[in-house]
Design a protein around this motif. Structure first.
Motif, short mmCIF file in Angstrom:
data_model
loop_
_atom_site.label_atom_id
_atom_site.label_comp_id
_atom_site.label_asym_id
_atom_site.label_seq_id
_atom_site.Cartn_x
_atom_site.Cartn_y
_atom_site.Cartn_z
N GLY A 8 65.53 39.00 98.75
CA GLY A 8 64.56 40.05 98.61
C GLY A 8 63.10 39.67 98.54
O GLY A 8 62.29 40.50 98.19
N ALA A 20 63.72 45.56 99.22
CA ALA A 20 65.02 45.97 98.67
C ALA A 20 66.15 45.36 99.48
O ALA A 20 66.83 46.03 100.23
N GLY A 84 62.08 46.74 103.07
CA GLY A 84 62.63 47.62 102.06
C GLY A 84 63.69 48.55 102.62
O GLY A 84 64.23 49.38 101.91
N ASP A 87 69.62 48.82 102.35
CA ASP A 87 70.24 49.48 101.20
C ASP A 87 71.76 49.34 101.21
O ASP A 87 72.43 49.92 100.38
N CYS A 171 74.01 45.82 95.59
CA CYS A 171 73.27 46.62 96.58
C CYS A 171 72.35 47.58 95.84
O CYS A 171 72.73 48.08 94.77
N PRO A 172 71.18 47.86 96.39
CA PRO A 172 70.27 48.82 95.73
C PRO A 172 70.90 50.20 95.66
O PRO A 172 71.76 50.55 96.39
#
Length: 172
Positions: A8, A20, A84, A87, A171-172
């Protein structure tokens, strides 16, 4: 060096910002078959043929896992997703970015990441000591490794993260 750690951290023209792209997971024990049936990414020998038996990833197949996060990191490194944008969900934006990536490489642009698409991406993998990197158009991915049994993982921030089809941990 311009690059993106799969843990990241973006580095572009000397600036550092958070992205992210936290990837984590557990890989199942290897079996005699490749790819999804093994539970994660495995390889041996040269790295430029490690991903050619991976997938499929799509909006309907293996759509939420750590390997999707890795694929999204490839798309970010090549300029097809914004920073970012990882996800670990293979949704509409990832599909559209995948289609553009496939079109630019004269692949069947179906938005599904299978052996041909993964196989084209792994042409950009290279070793730096014991580290595996991806040479992206915009950024490089780094901090990737293989165990002695061939299991792919990322190492950084004091954590080891295995590229898994079966886990979304981290994971976000």
């Amino acid at each position: 060096m311009s690059g993106l750690s799969v843990f990241g951290t973006w580095v572009r023209r000397g600036a550092v910002t958070a992205a992210a792209v936290m990837l984590a997971g557990v890989v199942l024990a290897p079996s005699a078959q490749a790819s999804v049936s093994q539970g994660g990414i495995y390889g041996s020998g040269v790295v430029t043929d490690d991903w050619g038996d991976e997938g499929p990833l799509s909006t309907t197949s293996n759509s939420h896992n750590i390997v999707v996060g890795l694929w999204q990191s490839v798309l970010i490194a090549d300029g097809y997703l914004p920073g970012g944008g990882a996800d670990c969900y293979f949704g509409a934006n990832t599909k559209a970015a995948t289609i553009r990536w496939q079109e630019d490489r004269n692949l069947g642009a179906d938005g599904i990441v299978g052996p041909l698409t993964f196989g084209r991406a792994d042409n950009n993998l290279y070793w730096v000591g014991s580290e595996i990197r991806y040479d992206g158009s915009d950024l490089n991915l780094y901090n990737m490794h293989r165990t002695s049994s061939g299991r792919w993982y990322a190492d950084g921030g004091g954590s080891t993260v295995y590229f898994s089809y079966t886990s979304t941990d981290g994971c976000p």
